[in-house]
Design an enzyme around this catalytic site. Sequence first.
Site, PDB file in Angstrom:
ATOM      1  N   ASP A  94       0.800  -1.226   0.000  1.00 41.59           N
ATOM      2  CA  ASP A  94       0.000   0.000   0.000  1.00 41.59           C
ATOM      3  C   ASP A  94       0.830   1.273   0.000  1.00 41.59           C
ATOM      4  OD1 ASP A  94       0.951  -0.415   2.579  1.00 41.59           O
ATOM      5  OD2 ASP A  94      -0.746   0.599   3.495  1.00 41.59           O
ATOM      6  N   GLU A  95       2.111   1.190  -0.291  1.00 46.49           N
ATOM      7  CA  GLU A  95       2.946   2.386  -0.201  1.00 46.49           C
ATOM      8  C   GLU A  95       4.111   2.283  -1.174  1.00 46.49           C
ATOM      9  OE1 GLU A  95       4.757   5.173   3.380  1.00 46.49           O
ATOM     10  OE2 GLU A  95       4.437   3.027   3.730  1.00 46.49           O
TER      11      GLU A  95
END
Length: 346
Positions: A94-95
Amino acid sequence: MDAFYASVEQRDNPDLRGKPIAVGGSQQRGVVAAASYEARRFGVRSAMASSIAIRKCPDLIFVKPRFDIYKAVSQQIRAVFAQFTQLIEPLSLDEAYLDVTANLTHSLSATATALAIKEQIKQETQLTASAGVSYNKFLAKLASDYNKPDGLYVIKPHQGLTFVESLKVEQFHGVGRVTASRMNQLGIFTGMDLRQQSEAFLTQHFGKVGHHYYSIARAIDNRPVTPNRVRKSVGSENTFEHDLVTYSELIAGLSPLIDKVWAYCERTNVLGKTVTLKVKYADFSQITRSRSLLSFVTDQPTLKRVATELLDSIVPLSQGVRLLGVSLANLNEQDQSRSGQLTLNL
């Protein structure tokens, strides 16, 4: 991404929307993998023991993780990134860091590019992302956490030094709780305090990473965005429904972890020299035991033998074991070539 796992669950199940949820764990065992913003208002955080989380938020709803779904959504997001730049350094599902200096849309503004990426992600996944825009990775990471959820924060070159000096050291990416406590004991509480220390002082107390602390206190970070970031280790761990108290239970708990690590090694042709065993006891105290070999671990029986010998070193047990983990480090992946960066208006 904002509360990624929890947001995916709320997106896919309307009954969970607006409610405090935790992905992972259970009311009795395990840890929280992700918490919705509704749960965070009660102090529930990722990596928190489920038992503590439920005490903080009695109405907390535990949701079983669906990592196949999270990976699929992550691939959608990566595809969005790829529409804007080829320089993508994933940090997790997610990053990621993106270098948009020479971007594929020929935009002259990093902020405009970030807004376009956020909009595209929302359109394709119905999820929100927060972006940090700055002239180096350290500041961009800080900025990305500054205005969540669905935020955008920009730190321009003339603002970097002032922004850093007012932060508490525990807010610095890469400074964990233990390091922050050590800094506090040395009278270092803020970025300004950190900047007042000499490089020699910081390396004396923190080793090689002291050079990094010296630089980031001055808002300096020359690390490039590296698309093929070198993996440092591969591992697997599990929190058990009941504490393991016998040797046979420990071996049974260890075996599937070894299987998972070796399956990854076979799938990716990655080998390693250092085997580490992680043990968390019933009272939440934690230890690790490691052994580095002279040559790479080239087969699963060797990995199992070393991991079992490390396990043997902790028995007999003084108390039950709630978590076991196995990892392999000193991998055989090679570092990628690095290039310099150009300038771009923020």
